[in-house]
Motif scaffolding. Structure first.
Motif, short mmCIF file in Angstrom:
data_model
loop_
_atom_site.label_atom_id
_atom_site.label_comp_id
_atom_site.label_asym_id
_atom_site.label_seq_id
_atom_site.Cartn_x
_atom_site.Cartn_y
_atom_site.Cartn_z
N THR A 1 0.84 -1.20 0.00
CA THR A 1 0.00 0.00 0.00
C THR A 1 0.88 1.24 0.00
O THR A 1 2.07 1.18 0.35
CB THR A 1 -0.89 0.05 1.26
OG1 THR A 1 -0.04 0.19 2.41
CG2 THR A 1 -1.78 -1.18 1.38
N GLU B 1 0.73 3.59 2.19
CA GLU B 1 1.17 3.81 3.57
C GLU B 1 2.36 2.92 3.91
O GLU B 1 3.31 3.38 4.56
CB GLU B 1 0.04 3.55 4.56
CG GLU B 1 0.49 3.79 6.00
CD GLU B 1 -0.58 3.58 7.04
OE1 GLU B 1 -0.22 3.54 8.24
OE2 GLU B 1 -1.77 3.44 6.69
N MET C 1 5.34 4.52 2.35
CA MET C 1 5.72 5.73 3.05
C MET C 1 6.44 5.39 4.35
O MET C 1 7.48 5.96 4.68
CB MET C 1 4.49 6.59 3.31
CG MET C 1 4.80 8.01 3.78
SD MET C 1 5.26 8.18 5.51
CE MET C 1 3.94 7.36 6.32
N ARG C 2 5.92 4.42 5.10
CA ARG C 2 6.57 4.02 6.35
C ARG C 2 7.97 3.45 6.07
O ARG C 2 8.92 3.73 6.79
CB ARG C 2 5.71 2.99 7.09
CG ARG C 2 4.48 3.61 7.73
CD ARG C 2 3.65 2.54 8.46
NE ARG C 2 2.51 3.12 9.13
CZ ARG C 2 2.54 3.69 10.33
NH1 ARG C 2 3.67 3.76 11.00
NH2 ARG C 2 1.44 4.19 10.87
N VAL D 1 1.39 8.89 11.36
CA VAL D 1 0.56 8.88 10.15
C VAL D 1 -0.82 9.41 10.53
O VAL D 1 -1.49 8.85 11.39
CB VAL D 1 0.46 7.46 9.56
CG1 VAL D 1 -0.52 7.43 8.40
CG2 VAL D 1 1.84 6.98 9.11
N ARG E 1 -3.40 10.20 8.14
CA ARG E 1 -4.44 9.55 7.33
C ARG E 1 -3.80 8.99 6.06
O ARG E 1 -2.76 9.46 5.62
CB ARG E 1 -5.58 10.49 6.98
CG ARG E 1 -5.20 11.60 6.05
CD ARG E 1 -6.38 12.48 5.63
NE ARG E 1 -5.88 13.50 4.74
CZ ARG E 1 -5.65 13.33 3.45
NH1 ARG E 1 -5.91 12.19 2.88
NH2 ARG E 1 -5.16 14.31 2.71
N ALA E 2 -4.45 7.98 5.52
CA ALA E 2 -4.03 7.39 4.25
C ALA E 2 -5.29 7.17 3.42
O ALA E 2 -6.34 6.81 3.95
CB ALA E 2 -3.31 6.07 4.48
N GLY F 1 -2.58 6.90 -4.44
CA GLY F 1 -2.82 7.02 -3.02
C GLY F 1 -2.15 8.24 -2.44
O GLY F 1 -1.31 8.88 -3.09
N SER F 2 -2.54 8.58 -1.23
CA SER F 2 -1.92 9.68 -0.52
C SER F 2 -1.80 9.31 0.95
O SER F 2 -2.58 8.51 1.47
CB SER F 2 -2.71 10.97 -0.68
OG SER F 2 -3.98 10.85 -0.07
N VAL F 3 -0.80 9.88 1.59
CA VAL F 3 -0.57 9.66 3.01
C VAL F 3 -0.19 10.99 3.64
O VAL F 3 0.75 11.65 3.17
CB VAL F 3 0.55 8.63 3.27
CG1 VAL F 3 0.77 8.43 4.77
CG2 VAL F 3 0.24 7.30 2.59
N GLU F 4 -0.92 11.38 4.66
CA GLU F 4 -0.57 12.57 5.43
C GLU F 4 0.17 12.11 6.68
O GLU F 4 -0.29 11.20 7.38
CB GLU F 4 -1.81 13.36 5.82
CG GLU F 4 -1.50 14.59 6.64
CD GLU F 4 -2.72 15.39 7.06
OE1 GLU F 4 -2.53 16.44 7.70
OE2 GLU F 4 -3.84 14.94 6.77
N TYR G 1 6.77 6.77 -4.55
CA TYR G 1 6.52 8.12 -4.05
C TYR G 1 6.58 9.07 -5.24
O TYR G 1 7.55 9.05 -6.00
CB TYR G 1 7.59 8.49 -3.01
CG TYR G 1 7.60 9.94 -2.62
CD1 TYR G 1 6.65 10.45 -1.75
CD2 TYR G 1 8.57 10.80 -3.12
CE1 TYR G 1 6.66 11.79 -1.39
CE2 TYR G 1 8.60 12.13 -2.76
CZ TYR G 1 7.65 12.62 -1.89
OH TYR G 1 7.66 13.96 -1.54
#
Length: 133
Positions: free
Chosen positions: A32, A34, A37-38, A79, A81-82, A90-93, A122
């Motif tokens: 995903t 997220e 990103m992690r 994190v 929100r995703a 997708g997006s991740v804040e 990314y």
């Protein structure tokens, strides 16, 4: 060792598994945005620049990444929100906290991700809110 990304898993069973798969030539295996990103946050913590560059979309990827500043300490990731508007975007804040030279810093970003040929990348990010505390 606990995973730098903040999940309650050992590094070897969390972001470390993604980093190891990449190093073994299996590509980017994050399921995903997220997870990618992690794993990128953990790669920043561990200075895994090859992984960071490979997981950056070719259209926005820099030619190289400089070594982190001496004394930089990453303090944590939150994190917020995703979201996945469709199967390939997708997006991740998130908020990433660090400390350098005795000063605390916050990076609040909404990152965008795209999936191509089954791999997440990314794309870019938009800074949000306070950057420094």
């Amino acid at each position: 060792m606990p995973c730098p990304c903040g999940r309650r898993a050992a590094y070897a069973h969390c972001c470390g598994a993604l980093h190891k798969a990449f190093e073994a030539g299996q590509g980017l295996t994050a399921a995903t945005p997220e997870a990618l990103m992690r794993s990128r946050y953990s790669a920043f913590v561990l200075d895994l620049r090859d992984y960071l560059l490979a997981s950056w979309h070719a259209s926005t990827r820099p030619a190289e990444l400089e070594a982190p500043e001496p004394g930089l300490k990453w303090l944590g990731l939150d994190v917020k929100r995703a979201a996945m508007p469709d199967a390939d975007h997708g997006s991740v804040e998130f908020v990433a906290r660090s400390k350098l030279g005795g000063r605390a810093h916050r990076l609040h970003e909404v990152s965008r991700f795209v999936r191509e040929n089954g791999e997440w990348f990314y794309l870019d990010g938009e800074l949000s809110g306070d950057l420094k505390n």
